[in-house]
Design a protein around this motif. Structure first.
Motif, PDB file in Angstrom:
ATOM      1  N   VAL A   9       0.984  -1.166  -0.107  1.00 36.76           N
ATOM      2  CA  VAL A   9       0.168   0.105  -0.128  1.00 36.76           C
ATOM      3  C   VAL A   9       0.948   1.233   0.097  1.00 36.76           C
ATOM      4  CG1 VAL A   9      -1.758  -0.964   1.152  1.00 36.76           C
ATOM      5  CG2 VAL A   9      -0.389  -0.214   2.527  1.00 36.76           C
ATOM      6  N   PRO A  10       0.320   2.437  -0.434  1.00 36.03           N
ATOM      7  CA  PRO A  10       1.336   3.518  -0.338  1.00 36.03           C
ATOM      8  C   PRO A  10       2.326   3.611   0.656  1.00 36.03           C
ATOM      9  CG  PRO A  10      -0.807   4.432  -0.839  1.00 36.03           C
ATOM     10  CD  PRO A  10      -0.850   2.862  -0.168  1.00 36.03           C
ATOM     11  N   SER A  11       3.611   3.614   0.482  1.00 32.40           N
ATOM     12  CA  SER A  11       4.628   3.755   1.449  1.00 32.40           C
ATOM     13  C   SER A  11       4.411   5.359   2.047  1.00 32.40           C
ATOM     14  CB  SER A  11       5.942   3.862   0.864  1.00 32.40           C
ATOM     15  OG  SER A  11       7.057   4.082   1.612  1.00 32.40           O
ATOM     16  N   PRO A  12       4.629   5.138   3.489  1.00 32.55           N
ATOM     17  CA  PRO A  12       4.555   6.414   4.146  1.00 32.55           C
ATOM     18  C   PRO A  12       5.541   7.420   3.859  1.00 32.55           C
ATOM     19  CG  PRO A  12       4.123   4.319   5.655  1.00 32.55           C
ATOM     20  CD  PRO A  12       4.569   4.088   4.287  1.00 32.55           C
ATOM     21  N   ARG A  13       6.821   6.807   3.620  1.00 38.21           N
ATOM     22  CA  ARG A  13       7.998   7.651   3.118  1.00 38.21           C
ATOM     23  C   ARG A  13       7.480   8.574   1.790  1.00 38.21           C
ATOM     24  NH1 ARG A  13      12.311   7.747  -0.335  1.00 38.21           N
ATOM     25  NH2 ARG A  13      11.667   5.866  -1.072  1.00 38.21           N
ATOM     26  N   GLY A 289       4.077   0.050  10.083  1.00 36.83           N
ATOM     27  CA  GLY A 289       3.384  -0.101   8.769  1.00 36.83           C
ATOM     28  C   GLY A 289       3.837   0.504   7.623  1.00 36.83           C
ATOM     29  N   ALA A 290       4.745   1.262   7.800  1.00 34.26           N
ATOM     30  CA  ALA A 290       5.602   2.095   6.980  1.00 34.26           C
ATOM     31  C   ALA A 290       6.576   1.158   6.100  1.00 34.26           C
ATOM     32  CB  ALA A 290       6.395   3.327   7.372  1.00 34.26           C
ATOM     33  N   GLY A 291       6.481   0.057   6.832  1.00 31.95           N
ATOM     34  CA  GLY A 291       7.516  -1.111   6.066  1.00 31.95           C
ATOM     35  C   GLY A 291       7.186  -2.292   5.624  1.00 31.95           C
ATOM     36  N   PRO A 341      15.844   0.308  10.114  1.00 29.77           N
ATOM     37  CA  PRO A 341      17.065  -0.018   9.730  1.00 29.77           C
ATOM     38  C   PRO A 341      17.205  -0.951   8.555  1.00 29.77           C
ATOM     39  CG  PRO A 341      17.035  -0.059  12.225  1.00 29.77           C
ATOM     40  CD  PRO A 341      15.780   0.002  11.516  1.00 29.77           C
ATOM     41  N   VAL A 342      16.369  -2.033   8.536  1.00 28.65           N
ATOM     42  CA  VAL A 342      16.150  -2.842   7.483  1.00 28.65           C
ATOM     43  C   VAL A 342      15.921  -1.995   6.011  1.00 28.65           C
ATOM     44  CG1 VAL A 342      14.976  -4.890   6.530  1.00 28.65           C
ATOM     45  CG2 VAL A 342      15.698  -4.788   8.914  1.00 28.65           C
ATOM     46  N   ARG A 343      15.012  -1.046   6.231  1.00 31.97           N
ATOM     47  CA  ARG A 343      14.343  -0.212   5.110  1.00 31.97           C
ATOM     48  C   ARG A 343      15.387   0.544   4.512  1.00 31.97           C
ATOM     49  NH1 ARG A 343       9.651   2.765   7.886  1.00 31.97           N
ATOM     50  NH2 ARG A 343       9.592   4.004   5.983  1.00 31.97           N
ATOM     51  N   ARG A 344      16.259   1.185   5.493  1.00 29.17           N
ATOM     52  CA  ARG A 344      17.465   1.843   4.868  1.00 29.17           C
ATOM     53  C   ARG A 344      18.271   1.097   4.224  1.00 29.17           C
ATOM     54  NH1 ARG A 344      17.456   4.511  10.062  1.00 29.17           N
ATOM     55  NH2 ARG A 344      19.033   3.065  10.841  1.00 29.17           N
ATOM     56  N   VAL A 350      13.967  -1.395  -3.027  1.00 28.65           N
ATOM     57  CA  VAL A 350      12.503  -1.540  -2.921  1.00 28.65           C
ATOM     58  C   VAL A 350      11.616  -0.126  -3.249  1.00 28.65           C
ATOM     59  CG1 VAL A 350      10.721  -2.032  -1.043  1.00 28.65           C
ATOM     60  CG2 VAL A 350      13.012  -3.364  -1.045  1.00 28.65           C
ATOM     61  N   GLU A 351      12.706   0.691  -2.864  1.00 23.09           N
ATOM     62  CA  GLU A 351      12.174   2.173  -3.191  1.00 23.09           C
ATOM     63  C   GLU A 351      13.074   2.965  -3.741  1.00 23.09           C
ATOM     64  OE1 GLU A 351       8.641   3.569  -0.136  1.00 23.09           O
ATOM     65  OE2 GLU A 351      10.411   2.758   0.978  1.00 23.09           O
ATOM     66  N   PRO A 352      13.780   2.629  -4.676  1.00 14.03           N
ATOM     67  CA  PRO A 352      14.815   3.502  -5.521  1.00 14.03           C
ATOM     68  C   PRO A 352      14.196   4.573  -5.970  1.00 14.03           C
ATOM     69  CG  PRO A 352      14.111   1.775  -6.939  1.00 14.03           C
ATOM     70  CD  PRO A 352      13.231   1.551  -5.993  1.00 14.03           C
ATOM     71  N   ARG A 353      15.106   5.770  -5.997  1.00 16.94           N
ATOM     72  CA  ARG A 353      14.781   7.139  -6.409  1.00 16.94           C
ATOM     73  C   ARG A 353      14.773   7.380  -7.951  1.00 16.94           C
ATOM     74  NH1 ARG A 353      13.881  10.324  -2.149  1.00 16.94           N
ATOM     75  NH2 ARG A 353      14.939   9.891  -0.069  1.00 16.94           N
TER      76      ARG A 353
END
Length: 388
Positions: A9-13, A289-291, A341-344, A350-353
């Motif tokens: 679902v939409p990422s909170p970031r 929930g953000a991850g 930490p895992v998300r970083r 997973v969420e490349p710019r």
């Protein structure tokens, strides 16, 4: 099998495009996050991972099979409904298309390749070929979400989108010629849940968050477990996966549409019960929930590793205490995978710019220059007023 909108679902970031939009519109207030949806996403992803861990354990354990069927009846529909709800504003604008590519398409390609190579070399499955048109293991959801998102403007144009989506799903269930490309059978059979999410509004979720709904959810779950226990030896479990047509499961063609309607109603009821029990307040797991996309995409490697290593083979794991131990372990593991930490570490895949991959918008650059000039002008006026 399988979360996430804009991911599961939409990422909170905020994505780069969203941040750019806020720069372009300084007066626009950023949308506040609702703890309820973050809680729902986290709890759903835990259920997804735990249900996956039950697959090598359930065997002839009828109670565990019943619990497995109940969880499978609603965990994916719940995720898809929330994904649809957060996709309502998708309008195929450049910024949203960029987010769709970087947040869905690129992770699909990366993890499709990752899981395929992992199965071939770690699992010893030499026949497993890399095929981007044939989603493998968990990646089917990203493929489906990409297609659903692209078709969102069409569904938003229709006067009665949900009945149309149901009709499409019913027709898919009696069409064995659809084939496996893009896992289209599952994509179409789960489509009504996404379209339902597009149709929902905040007040609809408020209905299931009321006290009467929470009270009713508990006995309804108990009745569902009892029915699932009865159905275990009498029903083909493949209906819950939505992967095949009726004929492919050995049923008459007309059973497909009827089962599609029945499964939609059952899944919708259990999804409502699940959402009714989700806390609306901020809890210790709300930030997780953000991850959920990370937990979803990464937990499969842990489970596959355990299966390849034979960790599910000890007999004691197939008893009640073993199932509880495995469930708690997997729940803790997927919780860690959702942490910051895992998300970083894995954000690059997973969420490349990927700003380098897209052309700059000349109009946006002009607006940014104009905004910068305006800021300088306002700053100069303040200095003059202070000096005066």
């Amino acid at each position: 099998m399988f979360h996430a909108a804009s991911s599961l679902v939409p990422s909170p970031r905020s994505s780069p495009s969203e941040k750019d939009q806020r720069r372009e519109s300084p007066d626009r207030r950023p949308e506040q996050r609702d703890a309820f949806f973050d809680n729902a996403k986290y709890l759903a992803i835990v259920l997804v991972a735990v249900a996956h861990s039950w697959e090598p354990l359930k065997g002839g354990d009828r109670p565990l099979q019943a619990a497995y069927l109940v969880v499978y009846a609603f965990h994916m529909p719940a995720f898809i409904v929330i994904s649809g709800y957060f996709s309502r504003r998708f309008d195929a604008s450049p910024n949203r298309l960029k987010r769709l590519v970087t947040g869905v398409a690129v992770p699909y390609v990366v993890f499709q390749a990752g899981y395929t190579l992992f199965a071939r070399y770690a699992g010893g499955n030499a026949d497993q070929e890399l095929n981007l048109l044939d989603p493998y293991y968990l990646t089917w959801f990203l493929c489906a979400l990409f297609v659903w998102r692209l078709t969102t403007p069409v569904w938003n144009l229709l006067r009665r989108p949900l009945p149309v989506a149901l009709a499409v799903a019913m027709l898919a269930s009696l069409s064995p010629a659809i084939g496996d490309d893009l896992d289209l059978q599952r994509l179409l059979q789960f489509l009504p849940f996404f379209v339902l999410g597009l149709c929902l509004r905040p007040e609809h979720f408020q209905l299931v968050r009321r006290r009467p709904a929470r009270i009713a959810a508990v006995p309804l779950f108990a009745l569902s477990l009892a029915f699932a226990y009865w159905a275990v030896p009498r029903m083909d479990h493949a209906w819950f996966y939505h992967r095949d047509s009726a004929q492919e499961m050995g049923a008459p063609w007309w059973v497909g549409p009827l089962m599609q309607l029945a499964m939609f109603g059952c899944s919708l009821l259990l999804t409502a019960c699940f959402l009714a029990l989700v806390p609306g307040r901020t809890t210790w797991f709300t930030p997780l929930g953000a991850g959920t996309l990370y937990g979803y995409l990464l937990h499969g490697f842990l489970l596959k590793s355990a299966i390849y290593a034979g960790l599910f083979e000890p007999a004691w794991l197939h008893g009640p205490l073993g199932v509880i131990a495995v469930s708690l372990t997997v729940g803790a593991a997927v919780t860690l995978l959702c942490t910051e930490p895992v998300r970083r570490v894995f954000r690059c895949v997973v969420e490349p710019r990927m700003e380098w991959a897209f052309r700059r918008d000349a109009g946006r650059e002009a607006r940014e220059r104009e905004q910068e000039r305006e800021r300088l002008r306002v700053r100069e006026q303040r200095r003059e007023s202070v000096s005066a």
